[in-house]
Design a protein around this motif. Structure first.
Motif, PDB file in Angstrom:
ATOM      1  N   ARG A  68      54.804 -28.941  11.142  1.00 14.20           N
ATOM      2  CA  ARG A  68      54.698 -30.222  11.849  1.00 14.20           C
ATOM      3  C   ARG A  68      55.519 -31.293  11.139  1.00 14.20           C
ATOM      4  N   LEU A  69      55.426 -31.331   9.821  1.00 16.46           N
ATOM      5  CA  LEU A  69      56.197 -32.301   9.061  1.00 16.46           C
ATOM      6  C   LEU A  69      57.690 -32.056   9.227  1.00 16.46           C
ATOM      7  N   LYS A  70      58.097 -30.794   9.214  1.00 15.77           N
ATOM      8  CA  LYS A  70      59.510 -30.463   9.386  1.00 15.77           C
ATOM      9  C   LYS A  70      60.022 -30.946  10.739  1.00 15.77           C
ATOM     10  N   GLN A  71      59.237 -30.774  11.781  1.00 15.15           N
ATOM     11  CA  GLN A  71      59.647 -31.220  13.104  1.00 15.15           C
ATOM     12  C   GLN A  71      59.801 -32.737  13.159  1.00 15.15           C
ATOM     13  N   ILE A  72      58.858 -33.453  12.550  1.00  8.25           N
ATOM     14  CA  ILE A  72      58.923 -34.917  12.565  1.00  8.25           C
ATOM     15  C   ILE A  72      60.135 -35.403  11.780  1.00  8.25           C
ATOM     16  N   VAL A  73      60.327 -34.861  10.577  1.00 12.76           N
ATOM     17  CA  VAL A  73      61.441 -35.294   9.737  1.00 12.76           C
ATOM     18  C   VAL A  73      62.767 -35.054  10.439  1.00 12.76           C
ATOM     19  N   PRO A 182      51.991 -36.487   3.950  1.00 15.62           N
ATOM     20  CA  PRO A 182      52.595 -36.563   5.284  1.00 15.62           C
ATOM     21  C   PRO A 182      51.836 -37.450   6.279  1.00 15.62           C
ATOM     22  N   LEU A 183      50.747 -38.083   5.830  1.00 19.94           N
ATOM     23  CA  LEU A 183      49.995 -38.948   6.739  1.00 19.94           C
ATOM     24  C   LEU A 183      50.878 -40.050   7.302  1.00 19.94           C
TER      25      LEU A 183
END
Length: 262
Positions: A68-73, A182-183
Motif C-alpha cells: 500500500r505504501l509503495k502504491q501511494i509513494v 506510513p500513517l
C-alpha cells in the motif's frame, strides 16, 4: 489502468516530461531543490493538487515490504531523494540524481516562496506546543506569511473527516504534514481522495527542528552527508536500527540491483 498510474495521472499534467528514475521499485524525480520549487509553484498557480514526497533509504526499504505504501509513494506527483544514500545509490547505478533534496530545506524554501507570493500554509502534526511554536517562529522569520491554520498530529483515524472539513474551510495552498510514516502517507491519500486541493508535503520531524525543540546538525555535517549520524547521536535507541541496520540492508539491495541489471 492500475492504481499507481491512475493516481499519477491525476497529478501529472504539470510535471509533463520531467525525467524520472527507478531505484528498488521506487520512482524518483531527477530534480534539484530549486527545480522542485519551480515545478511545485506551477501546481499552485494551476490550483492542481499535489502530493510532494521525499524518500530515503529507510522509506525505500519499508515500501518494498508494504504494498500500500509503495502504491501511494509511486503515485505522488513529485518524489524527491531526501537521503544522501539514495543519491549515492543513483550514481552507483549509473542514473545520477542531481542532489539530496532535504525535506526541511525544501519546506523552508516553499515557506519563503509563500511569503513572497502570498500563498497560504497550514501546519499539521507534532505536539500542540511544538506546532504552535513552529507557527510562531515562521511568522518571526517571514512576517508577511499567511498561516491559514495549525493542528497537532495527535488524533485518531476516526477524526480524519473533521480534519478534512477544517482544511476545506480554509483552503490552504500548502499543507505541511509532520506525522510519522506510513500513517502520514495514508492520511494524505485520504485527504486528497476526500477532495482537498493544495500541495501536501510530508516534512518528518521538521516542526521539531524549526521550533527549536530539536537541534539540527551543524552545517559541516550537512555538507558532509552526516546529518543522519547527528540524528542517531541524538536518539540512539530509536534510530540506531533504522540507520545502521537499514542502511546495510539498502546497500546490499543496491549491489544486487547493480549485479542483476534490474
Amino acid at each position: 489502468m492500475d492504481y499507481c498510474n491512475y493516481k499519477r495521472a491525476e497529478q501529472e499534467t504539470i510535471l509533463g516530461d520531467n525525467p524520472r528514475i527507478t531505484i528498488r521499485n521506487t520512482i524518483i524525480d531527477v530534480l534539484s531543490i530549486n527545480e522542485t520549487v519551480s515545478v511545485v509553484e506551477q501546481y499552485v498557480k494551476a490550483k492542481e493538487p499535489l502530493h510532494l514526497l521525499g524518500v530515503n533509504a529507510d522509506k525505500i526499504n519499508e515500501l518494498n515490504k508494504n504494498e500500500r505504501l509503495k502504491q501511494i509513494v509511486n503515485s505522488c506527483g513529485i518524489i524527491n531523494a531526501d537521503g544522501a544514500s539514495v543519491v549515492m545509490a543513483s550514481k552507483f547505478l549509473g542514473k545520477p540524481l542531481p542532489e539530496r533534496v532535504a525535506g526541511i530545506d525544501l519546506m523552508q524554501s516553499l515557506v519563503e516562496l509563500s511569503e513572497k507570493k502570498g500563498y497560504s500554509i497550514y501546519l499539521l502534526g507534532a505536539k500542540q506546543p511544538v506546532v504552535e511554536k513552529t507557527a510562531e517562529v515562521l511568522k518571526e522569520q517571514y512576517p508577511d506569511l499567511r498561516i491559514a491554520g495549525i493542528h497537532n498530529g495527535y488524533f485518531k483515524q476516526e477524526d480524519w473527516p473533521q480534519i478534512s472539513l477544517e482544511l476545506k474551510a480554509v483552503s490552504p495552498d500548502f499543507i505541511f504534514v509532520g506525522i510519522t510514516s506510513p500513517l502520514k502517507e495514508y492520511l494524505v491519500e485520504y485527504l486528497q481522495d476526500d477532495g482537498n486541493k493544495g500541495i501536501f508535503m510530508g516534512v518528518g520531524g521538521s516542526f521539531d527542528v524549526v521550533s527549536g525543540n530539536i537541534p539540527r546538525a551543524p552545517k559541516w555535517m550537512q555538507r558532509g552527508n552526516l546529518e543522519w549520524l547527528f540524528r542517531v547521536i541524538q536518539e540512539p535507541q530509536r534510530l540506531f536500527k533504522r540507520y545502521f541496520v537499514g542502511n546495510i540492508k539498502f546497500i546490499t539491495s543496491i549491489i544486487k540491483e547493480k549485479i542483476n541489471g534490474y
